[in-house]
Design a protein around this motif. Structure first.
Motif, mmCIF file in Angstrom:
data_model
loop_
_atom_site.group_PDB
_atom_site.id
_atom_site.type_symbol
_atom_site.label_atom_id
_atom_site.label_comp_id
_atom_site.label_asym_id
_atom_site.label_seq_id
_atom_site.Cartn_x
_atom_site.Cartn_y
_atom_site.Cartn_z
ATOM 1 N N ALA A 425 23.312 10.195 -2.181
ATOM 2 C CA ALA A 425 22.644 11.110 -1.256
ATOM 3 C C ALA A 425 21.127 10.959 -1.340
ATOM 4 O O ALA A 425 20.563 10.724 -2.415
ATOM 5 C CB ALA A 425 23.043 12.552 -1.564
ATOM 6 N N VAL A 426 20.476 11.085 -0.205
ATOM 7 C CA VAL A 426 19.016 11.078 -0.139
ATOM 8 C C VAL A 426 18.536 12.517 -0.336
ATOM 9 O O VAL A 426 18.982 13.425 0.372
ATOM 10 C CB VAL A 426 18.525 10.542 1.227
ATOM 11 C CG1 VAL A 426 17.022 10.695 1.365
ATOM 12 C CG2 VAL A 426 18.922 9.084 1.388
ATOM 13 N N SER A 427 17.637 12.721 -1.295
ATOM 14 C CA SER A 427 17.115 14.068 -1.521
ATOM 15 C C SER A 427 16.256 14.484 -0.336
ATOM 16 O O SER A 427 15.770 13.644 0.429
ATOM 17 C CB SER A 427 16.288 14.109 -2.804
ATOM 18 O OG SER A 427 15.111 13.321 -2.656
ATOM 19 N N SER A 428 16.071 15.788 -0.190
ATOM 20 C CA SER A 428 15.255 16.302 0.920
ATOM 21 C C SER A 428 13.831 15.765 0.839
ATOM 22 O O SER A 428 13.227 15.407 1.855
ATOM 23 C CB SER A 428 15.245 17.833 0.895
ATOM 24 O OG SER A 428 16.547 18.341 1.055
ATOM 25 N N GLU A 429 13.320 15.658 -0.392
ATOM 26 C CA GLU A 429 11.965 15.142 -0.583
ATOM 27 C C GLU A 429 11.873 13.675 -0.165
ATOM 28 O O GLU A 429 10.930 13.271 0.522
ATOM 29 C CB GLU A 429 11.563 15.289 -2.053
ATOM 30 C CG GLU A 429 10.168 14.759 -2.364
ATOM 31 C CD GLU A 429 9.844 14.795 -3.851
ATOM 32 O OE1 GLU A 429 8.659 14.590 -4.201
ATOM 33 O OE2 GLU A 429 10.764 15.017 -4.657
#
Length: 630
Positions: A425-429
């Protein structure tokens, strides 16, 4: 009648392959019946008006027949097109052909309205001479003009239409010999591999493979071109193909059974790997095949293809997962249906190994199927993006590579890029930083070797929730983990993932909550290692972290490997390590009981990851070897 024949000649022309279809045999019967009826009425009443209204009746009949299908799809033109060209139904261009045929039907309906009105006027208000000139000449000339214009437009539409040819369905003439499949460095470099090169190289390799009695072949080629031609040639020869990223000596010895052969383009320590055949040398030394060998393309049965991929899982222990082209191509078909308009106007580059399912599907199958030129070598360093300012590109990446790429960067000189990412998953940051540096928020694809694609998201538009693929049925199992049924999964009962899930209530969208196998018992208390990782990141001082369970002769405990961000490095500069440990221990005490908190800490510059950006437990555990509990 010429009117009916001319109209149907145009109306039944297929746009899928550019071939013109002939009129159906019953069409003249309609015209003849009407003409005889009008002649009979004219003879019995001695009034020519019935003969004059014959052309009006023709227009009304065809207007009703074709106009009614504008409101009950598919249109009449599309129905005739699919009758005459069986390849349209189920093809990648079916929807485009249907839209085009709808517009053609609409144009002809407008013509019938205008033609009918003109016929009425000439029948009641004009002389016999005018009626004859219009209905016997001008109306035919107008139909011929419309047919000619439609033919030209159809050819242009057909030329612009995306043609889909999966690996199991292509023919020698599927693309022009000069069609560019592959490029080096960047597209404008002028170093290309064409469709003719592909046909020649696969023919050379088929001849080499046919000279061996081996039924199974290990395949590892870092060069995407060598990989593609080797893979296709092996399938054409009906061989079992074992794809592996790992070519370490012990690993190859472990998986290579008696009678197996090994295709590669790599050497080990400058020497040919024992028992291997270099694909590049075979191609360089082989004689140019005869034209008949090049054009004679053996069929590939997608349901009878034997492909094995090695997945390392979370422990680093590999296992072979059987695959077929049938499921690969079904998986690709959704990606194409969803994003083909974006992909087809770009060239493709990838940072991902083609020996894993994500890299294989997006780096090999997708560009080949769509005819999109792809880069011959993998992008290994973020600096390579600086060179891709010449054209628009699709970038196939992992979160780990995106994270490396955006560190300390303001922007890349890319032109309208499109990014797919998977493998975590790609973090929000990271999503925000990627959007800032690359100019595009990545489209994330969630899946695995066992399930292939399950869902997707783009955080700039859909937030953190995942949207399942249209062909996937998902639900929450009794253990809280995601279950999935899709065409890719052979088991009719579906596949049980180890991913904890929570459905949002918005349709079938869901949020991933970590993995069930990340939950362990410490002193009889259940604790999620993923939750511990998330809490450490919430401190605002941690860039990356991996928590694992270790054990000694007495008990099991948690250990945390941490990468500090710039703020964290600044805060703890010159601070003794035990004080850094204490800070994070006290931070976690806000959320967990003391007994379950990590007992070992390691602060490193970067966590070890594989080429897919995955962190393996064994490599993380090695960071804590020979250390004392802290």
């Amino acid at each position: 009648m010429v009117l009916a024949a001319a109209f149907f000649l145009s109306a039944t022309s297929g746009t899928g392959n550019g071939k013109t279809k002939t009129a159906l045999s019953w069409r003249p019967l309609v015209s003849s019946a009407l003409f005889l009826s009008a002649g009979l009425l004219c003879f019995m009443t001695q009034k020519t008006i019935f003969l004059k209204l014959y052309s009006v009746a023709i227009s009304l009949i065809f207007l009703f027949a074709f106009g009614s299908t504008l409101f009950s799809a598919p249109s009449m033109v599309f129905r005739f097109a699919t009758l005459m060209d069986k390849t349209i139904k189920g093809s990648s261009w079916e929807k485009e052909v249907e839209r085009y045929c709808f517009r053609v039907t609409l144009v002809w309906c407008c013509f019938f309205i205008l033609n009918g009105c003109a016929s009425v006027w000439t029948a009641f208000f004009a002389s016999d001479r005018v009626w004859s000139i219009y209905n016997g000449g001008i109306s035919y000339a107008l139909m011929g003009l419309i047919f000619a214009v439609e033919f030209i437009v159809r050819k242009k539409v057909d030329g612009n239409m995306l043609k889909i040819y999966p690996i199991s369905k292509f023919k020698a003439d599927s693309r022009k010999d000069s069609h560019i499949l592959c490029f080096e460095e960047k597209y404008s470099s002028g170093k290309y591999k064409t469709w003719k090169d592909f046909l020649c190289d696969t023919a050379k390799l088929r001849k080499h493979i046919s000279g061996s009695s081996a039924l199974a072949w290990i395949l590892h080629c870092e060069d995407y071109w060598y990989f593609l031609v080797s893979f296709v040639a092996l399938l054409q020869c009906g061989k079992k193909v074992f794809l592996t990223q790992n070519i370490a000596e012990y690993f190859i010895e472990e998986i290579k059974k008696d009678g197996m052969e090994f295709f590669t383009d790599q050497k080990r320590n400058g020497e040919v790997i024992p028992g291997s055949t270099l694909v590049n040398e075979v191609l360089e030394n082989a004689a140019m095949p005869e034209e008949s060998e090049i054009r004679n393309v053996p069929a590939i049965n997608p349901e009878d293809s034997n492909i094995y991929m090695y997945t390392s899982g979370t422990t680093g222990t590999p296992k072979a997962v059987p695959q077929r082209m049938k499921e690969f191509e079904e998986d690709n078909s959704f990606v194409i249906s969803k994003w083909k308009d974006e992909v087809k106007k770009r060239y493709l580059v990838t940072t991902v190994s083609q020996h894993h399912i994500y890299g294989f599907l997006f780096g090999i199958c997708l560009p080949f199927t769509m005819g999109i030129p792809f880069r011959r070598t993998r992008i290994e360093f973020p600096e390579d993006f600086e060179k891709l300012s010449d054209e628009k590109y699709v970038i196939i990446a992992t979160p780990a590579f995106l994270k490396r790429s955006v560190e300390g960067k303001k922007s890349f000189p890319l032109v309208d890029p499109w990014i797919f990412t998977s493998g975590g998953a790609v973090s929000s940051e990271l999503a925000v930083l990627t959007d800032k540096v690359f100019g595009f928020c990545p489209v994330e694809v969630y899946g695995s070797t066992e399930t292939s694609g399950i869902a997707y998201r783009q955080q700039s538009s859909t937030g953190v929730a995942w949207t399942p693929f249209d062909n996937a049925k998902v639900w929450k199992g009794e253990d809280g983990c995601l279950r999935i049924i899709s065409p890719y999964i052979k088991n009719p009962e579906g596949f049980a993932t180890a991913d904890l899930v929570e459905f949002t209530g918005e349709g079938n969208k869901f949020i991933l909550k970590g993995r069930s196998d990340s939950i362990v018992k410490i002193e009889e208390k259940r604790i999620s290692m993923t939750e511990v990782e998330n809490r450490l990141i919430e401190s605002g001082l941690v860039e990356d972290v991996k928590v694992i369970a270790l054990s000694n002769d007495v008990r099991q405990f948690l250990a945390a490997a941490v990468v500090l961000n710039e703020m964290g490095k600044k805060k703890f500069e010159g601070v003794e390590k035990y004080l850094v440990n204490r800070f994070f221990h006290e931070w976690l005490m806000k959320f967990f009981e003391n007994v379950v908190l990590p007992k070992k800490w390691r602060f490193v510059d970067a966590l070890p990851v594989d080429v897919q950006g995955k962190k393996h437990r064994n490599e993380i555990a090695a960071l804590f070897e020979n250390g004392q509990e802290e």
